[in-house]
Design a protein around this motif. Structure first.
Motif, PDB file in Angstrom:
ATOM      1  N   PHE A  30       0.802  -1.224   0.000  1.00 21.19           N
ATOM      2  CA  PHE A  30       0.000   0.000   0.000  1.00 21.19           C
ATOM      3  C   PHE A  30       0.830   1.266   0.000  1.00 21.19           C
ATOM      4  CE2 PHE A  30      -3.555  -2.552   0.273  1.00 21.19           C
ATOM      5  CZ  PHE A  30      -3.460  -3.459   1.321  1.00 21.19           C
ATOM      6  N   ARG A  31       2.081   1.133  -0.357  1.00 20.86           N
ATOM      7  CA  ARG A  31       3.010   2.260  -0.273  1.00 20.86           C
ATOM      8  C   ARG A  31       2.533   3.499  -0.994  1.00 20.86           C
ATOM      9  NH1 ARG A  31       8.957   1.791  -1.861  1.00 20.86           N
ATOM     10  NH2 ARG A  31       9.722   3.850  -1.318  1.00 20.86           N
ATOM     11  N   GLU A  32       1.965   3.276  -2.183  1.00 24.29           N
ATOM     12  CA  GLU A  32       1.513   4.416  -2.995  1.00 24.29           C
ATOM     13  C   GLU A  32       0.437   5.206  -2.278  1.00 24.29           C
ATOM     14  OE1 GLU A  32       3.225   4.468  -6.040  1.00 24.29           O
ATOM     15  OE2 GLU A  32       4.210   2.760  -5.081  1.00 24.29           O
ATOM     16  N   GLU A  33      -0.367   4.495  -1.477  1.00 19.88           N
ATOM     17  CA  GLU A  33      -1.503   5.162  -0.850  1.00 19.88           C
ATOM     18  C   GLU A  33      -1.172   5.780   0.506  1.00 19.88           C
ATOM     19  OE1 GLU A  33      -5.043   2.563  -1.044  1.00 19.88           O
ATOM     20  OE2 GLU A  33      -3.737   1.190  -2.145  1.00 19.88           O
ATOM     21  N   LEU A  34       0.101   5.669   0.929  1.00 26.41           N
ATOM     22  CA  LEU A  34       0.456   6.192   2.252  1.00 26.41           C
ATOM     23  C   LEU A  34       0.972   7.618   2.137  1.00 26.41           C
ATOM     24  CD1 LEU A  34       2.359   3.104   3.699  1.00 26.41           C
ATOM     25  CD2 LEU A  34       0.073   3.860   4.291  1.00 26.41           C
ATOM     26  N   PRO A  35       0.672   8.470   3.110  1.00 21.16           N
ATOM     27  CA  PRO A  35       1.203   9.830   3.111  1.00 21.16           C
ATOM     28  C   PRO A  35       2.719   9.802   3.342  1.00 21.16           C
ATOM     29  CG  PRO A  35       0.096   9.380   5.176  1.00 21.16           C
ATOM     30  CD  PRO A  35      -0.173   8.206   4.285  1.00 21.16           C
ATOM     31  N   ALA A  36       3.386  10.930   3.018  1.00 22.85           N
ATOM     32  CA  ALA A  36       4.836  11.004   3.212  1.00 22.85           C
ATOM     33  C   ALA A  36       5.184  10.860   4.694  1.00 22.85           C
ATOM     34  CB  ALA A  36       5.370  12.309   2.661  1.00 22.85           C
ATOM     35  N   ARG A  37       4.344  11.482   5.518  1.00 21.99           N
ATOM     36  CA  ARG A  37       4.554  11.328   6.951  1.00 21.99           C
ATOM     37  C   ARG A  37       3.494  10.362   7.479  1.00 21.99           C
ATOM     38  NH1 ARG A  37       4.404  16.183  10.563  1.00 21.99           N
ATOM     39  NH2 ARG A  37       2.262  16.215   9.777  1.00 21.99           N
ATOM     40  N   ILE A  38       3.948   9.206   7.915  1.00 20.27           N
ATOM     41  CA  ILE A  38       3.006   8.198   8.421  1.00 20.27           C
ATOM     42  C   ILE A  38       2.768   8.458   9.910  1.00 20.27           C
ATOM     43  CG2 ILE A  38       2.539   5.743   8.670  1.00 20.27           C
ATOM     44  CD1 ILE A  38       4.769   5.234   6.680  1.00 20.27           C
ATOM     45  N   ALA A  39       1.509   8.476  10.288  1.00 18.07           N
ATOM     46  CA  ALA A  39       1.194   8.641  11.711  1.00 18.07           C
ATOM     47  C   ALA A  39       1.599   7.369  12.441  1.00 18.07           C
ATOM     48  CB  ALA A  39      -0.295   8.901  11.895  1.00 18.07           C
ATOM     49  N   THR A  40       2.461   7.516  13.445  1.00 14.02           N
ATOM     50  CA  THR A  40       2.923   6.314  14.146  1.00 14.02           C
ATOM     51  C   THR A  40       2.684   6.348  15.649  1.00 14.02           C
ATOM     52  OG1 THR A  40       5.106   7.321  14.265  1.00 14.02           O
ATOM     53  CG2 THR A  40       4.744   5.685  12.528  1.00 14.02           C
ATOM     54  N   HIS A  41       2.203   7.424  16.172  1.00 10.92           N
ATOM     55  CA  HIS A  41       1.898   7.454  17.601  1.00 10.92           C
ATOM     56  C   HIS A  41       0.572   8.165  17.795  1.00 10.92           C
ATOM     57  CE1 HIS A  41       2.193   8.357  21.905  1.00 10.92           C
ATOM     58  NE2 HIS A  41       2.930   7.278  21.944  1.00 10.92           N
ATOM     59  N   PHE A  42      -0.255   7.601  18.659  1.00  7.18           N
ATOM     60  CA  PHE A  42      -1.592   8.145  18.808  1.00  7.18           C
ATOM     61  C   PHE A  42      -1.915   8.369  20.271  1.00  7.18           C
ATOM     62  CE2 PHE A  42      -2.742   7.301  14.432  1.00  7.18           C
ATOM     63  CZ  PHE A  42      -1.813   6.329  14.090  1.00  7.18           C
ATOM     64  N   PHE A  99       1.442 -10.059  18.314  1.00  4.17           N
ATOM     65  CA  PHE A  99       0.895  -8.803  18.823  1.00  4.17           C
ATOM     66  C   PHE A  99       1.473  -7.605  18.064  1.00  4.17           C
ATOM     67  CE2 PHE A  99      -1.343  -6.515  22.052  1.00  4.17           C
ATOM     68  CZ  PHE A  99      -0.592  -5.391  22.349  1.00  4.17           C
ATOM     69  N   LEU A 100       2.799  -7.540  18.035  1.00  6.86           N
ATOM     70  CA  LEU A 100       3.455  -6.409  17.396  1.00  6.86           C
ATOM     71  C   LEU A 100       3.289  -6.424  15.882  1.00  6.86           C
ATOM     72  CD1 LEU A 100       6.662  -6.166  19.574  1.00  6.86           C
ATOM     73  CD2 LEU A 100       4.753  -4.571  19.494  1.00  6.86           C
ATOM     74  N   GLY A 101       3.307  -7.626  15.311  1.00  3.18           N
ATOM     75  CA  GLY A 101       3.141  -7.728  13.865  1.00  3.18           C
ATOM     76  C   GLY A 101       1.788  -7.176  13.443  1.00  3.18           C
ATOM     77  N   TYR A 102       0.747  -7.547  14.195  1.00  3.58           N
ATOM     78  CA  TYR A 102      -0.594  -7.027  13.878  1.00  3.58           C
ATOM     79  C   TYR A 102      -0.615  -5.510  13.989  1.00  3.58           C
ATOM     80  CZ  TYR A 102      -5.472  -5.834  14.088  1.00  3.58           C
ATOM     81  OH  TYR A 102      -6.674  -5.237  13.836  1.00  3.58           O
ATOM     82  N   LEU A 103      -0.056  -4.988  15.103  1.00  5.30           N
ATOM     83  CA  LEU A 103      -0.092  -3.537  15.319  1.00  5.30           C
ATOM     84  C   LEU A 103       0.614  -2.786  14.199  1.00  5.30           C
ATOM     85  CD1 LEU A 103       0.461  -3.111  19.175  1.00  5.30           C
ATOM     86  CD2 LEU A 103      -1.649  -2.924  17.867  1.00  5.30           C
ATOM     87  N   MET A 104       1.749  -3.336  13.742  1.00  2.22           N
ATOM     88  CA  MET A 104       2.487  -2.685  12.661  1.00  2.22           C
ATOM     89  C   MET A 104       1.685  -2.704  11.367  1.00  2.22           C
ATOM     90  SD  MET A 104       5.176  -1.289  13.634  1.00  2.22           S
ATOM     91  CE  MET A 104       6.417  -1.249  14.899  1.00  2.22           C
ATOM     92  N   ALA A 105       1.092  -3.850  11.062  1.00  2.00           N
ATOM     93  CA  ALA A 105       0.288  -3.953   9.843  1.00  2.00           C
ATOM     94  C   ALA A 105      -0.907  -3.014   9.933  1.00  2.00           C
ATOM     95  CB  ALA A 105      -0.170  -5.395   9.651  1.00  2.00           C
ATOM     96  N   ALA A 106      -1.534  -2.941  11.103  1.00  2.61           N
ATOM     97  CA  ALA A 106      -2.690  -2.058  11.297  1.00  2.61           C
ATOM     98  C   ALA A 106      -2.290  -0.601  11.111  1.00  2.61           C
ATOM     99  CB  ALA A 106      -3.273  -2.272  12.696  1.00  2.61           C
ATOM    100  N   LEU A 107      -1.061  -0.268  11.519  1.00  2.00           N
ATOM    101  CA  LEU A 107      -0.536   1.085  11.330  1.00  2.00           C
ATOM    102  C   LEU A 107      -0.568   1.471   9.866  1.00  2.00           C
ATOM    103  CD1 LEU A 107       2.638   1.912  13.436  1.00  2.00           C
ATOM    104  CD2 LEU A 107       0.731   3.397  12.898  1.00  2.00           C
ATOM    105  N   VAL A 108      -0.121   0.541   9.042  1.00  2.00           N
ATOM    106  CA  VAL A 108      -0.131   0.792   7.599  1.00  2.00           C
ATOM    107  C   VAL A 108      -1.569   0.995   7.136  1.00  2.00           C
ATOM    108  CG1 VAL A 108       0.329  -0.217   5.348  1.00  2.00           C
ATOM    109  CG2 VAL A 108       1.991  -0.496   7.182  1.00  2.00           C
ATOM    110  N   VAL A 114      -4.986   8.069   3.305  1.00  2.00           N
ATOM    111  CA  VAL A 114      -5.041   9.349   4.023  1.00  2.00           C
ATOM    112  C   VAL A 114      -4.039  10.301   3.381  1.00  2.00           C
ATOM    113  CG1 VAL A 114      -4.251  10.383   6.194  1.00  2.00           C
ATOM    114  CG2 VAL A 114      -5.868   8.509   6.222  1.00  2.00           C
ATOM    115  N   THR A 115      -4.443  11.535   3.105  1.00  2.00           N
ATOM    116  CA  THR A 115      -3.543  12.450   2.390  1.00  2.00           C
ATOM    117  C   THR A 115      -2.471  13.025   3.308  1.00  2.00           C
ATOM    118  OG1 THR A 115      -5.308  14.034   2.689  1.00  2.00           O
ATOM    119  CG2 THR A 115      -4.993  13.146   0.468  1.00  2.00           C
TER     120      THR A 115
END
Lengths: 327, 121
Positions: A30-42, A99-108, A114-115
């Motif tokens: 999904f790289r093409e559809e990801l913004p330049a700055r990926i949200a990684t902390h919420f 656990f972590l693998g899911y969270l990382m994939a969900a992050l993507v 999202v623009t």
């Protein structure tokens, strides 16, 4: 010569490689559809408050899963081929990777389409799903462990001192054996944690809960860092040597057999400190000689690394025999 | 190290504890610089009064076999032939006991030692 069990190592590292593949695979897809700055902390409400670039995301994933994998493999590589007590540790590795693998994939996925990074939201239910994945992964880990072939080579347990040795103890004579053990590293670590927690409370602005927890862990580690091991009519006692009421005791009734055995901290117990595994637990400060008792009713082992353990084991067996004979 | 005490024996418990340490020193089980267990820990272990253990440790200190340091506890001295010295102390005790059994007075005993000392050299 210690022989590495390649199948165990393979089983151990698999979940981390799979998790890495899944998270990077999602990223690539999904790289093409990801913004330049990926949200990684919420924040608590799911709003994004920190971002990473694409390269950063890849690096963090690689670093995280490779490091964790190596950690788990370090233990698995030193595990005795005849030892099944690494089961829990292997399953934990699977759960963590899941656990972590899911969270990382969900992050993507939440960043997808999202623009700008700020619009991404990461609802809490992802955490629940991550736990579910972890549970399933743990199950897979246990299954994989079960499918490992049964132990073949000579096990480390055969390297123990003569278990039939006894101390000459005529009726009415009381005996006691005591020795201090432990590690200065652990003491330093414990005190360091306490000091750090105080710094966090008074100097750095941070949630006091973290600081309190850190302080408590520091206190616990300090108390157990230089304990006294004693063998007497009450059984095997490990006390802090600092405060009187914190101690671990195995009464004579609970001891089936004691022995002095060479143990490997990483391979047999998965590390140092107060270790708990499926078949054994213990206070492990180093690899080398340890006093190991096999508990009555279940056969679980408790070990303490301490010098002159052969004498301690002989005395413990002598006193346990005496107790069984009704004295 | 291992301590054995016999509550039924006529030998005072403090002395028995000292004797156990002396034995370990004499056969090399206990070495220079090593620490004896804390008095409190040993007392609990053997089921005796902590002062009994301290008496035993004081005796060892008087015999020049251990040092009692604040904060560190009972430490075996270094720089002396421990095995030899511990064995010697054991001999001295036996010697005094034998003399007492023979009914020798303290003065007679000390005279005997002085005479032997002035011989030789």
């Amino acid at each position: 010569m210690h022989r590495i069990n390649p199948r165990l190592v393979a089983v151990t590292i698999t979940p981390f490689l799979v998790a890495l593949a899944v998270s990077l695979g999602c990223f690539a897809a999904f790289r093409e559809e990801l913004p330049a700055r990926i949200a990684t902390h919420f924040g608590g409400s799911g709003q994004a408050d920190d971002y990473t670039g694409h390269t950063g995301f890849v690096l963090v994933n690689v670093g995280l899963f490779v490091l964790m994998g190596l950690l788990w493999v370090a233990v698995a590589a030193k595990a005795d081929s005849g030892d099944r007590s690494a089961r829990g540790m292997t399953a934990a590795g699977y759960a963590l990777a899941g656990f972590l693998g899911y969270l990382m994939a969900a992050l993507v996925l939440v960043n997808r389409g999202v623009t700008e990074g700020d619009a991404a939201m990461y609802p809490m239910w992802h955490l629940l799903l991550a736990c579910a994945v972890a549970a399933l992964a743990a199950g897979a880990g246990l299954l994989a462990f079960r499918l490992l072939p049964p132990p073949s080579g000579p096990s480390r347990a055969e390297r123990s001192d003569d278990p039939s040795r006894r101390i000459d103890l005529p009726a009415g004579v009381r005996a006691g054996w005591a020795r201090r053990t432990g590690s200065w590293w652990m003491l330093a670590l414990g005190l360091g944690l306490v000091a750090l927690s105080l710094v966090f409370v008074f100097v750095v602005e941070t949630t006091w809960l973290t600081a309190v927890l850190m302080g408590l862990v520091g206190v616990l580690v300090t108390l157990l860092s230089r304990p006294y091991v004693s063998v007497d009519r009450r059984g095997l006692t490990v006390s802090t040597g600092m405060v009187p009421w914190v101690r671990i005791r195995v009464p004579l009734d609970g001891i089936e057999q004691a022995e002095s055995r060479k143990i490997d901290a990483l391979g047999d117990f998965g590390g140092w400190g107060y270790r708990v595994r499926s078949k054994r637990s213990g206070l492990i400060f180093r690899s080398g000689e340890a006093l190991v008792v096999r508990r009555a009713g279940g056969g679980r082992e408790f070990a303490v690394t301490v010098e002159d353990s052969a004498t301690a084991a002989a005395l413990l067996n002598t006193l346990a025999d005496r107790r069984r004979a009704g004295h | 190290m291992l301590f054995r005490i016999d509550p039924g024996s006529s030998v005072p418990l403090g002395e028995q504890i000292a004797a156990a340490a002396r034995g370990a020193l004499a056969d090399g089980t206990l070495a220079a610089g090593e620490r004896l267990p804390a008095a409190r820990v040993l007392a609990d272990s053997l089921g005796v009064n902590v002062h009994t253990v301290l008496r035993g440790y004081q005796r060892l200190r008087e015999e020049g076999l251990i040092e009692l340091r604040r904060g560190r506890g009972a430490v075996v001295v270094g720089g002396v032939d421990l095995q030899g010295r511990a064995a010697l102390v054991g001999h001295v005790r036996e010697f005094v006991l034998e003399a007492r059994e023979l009914g020798m007075s303290e003065d007679d005993l000390l005279d005997l030692v002085r005479t032997t000392l002035s011989e030789g050299t």
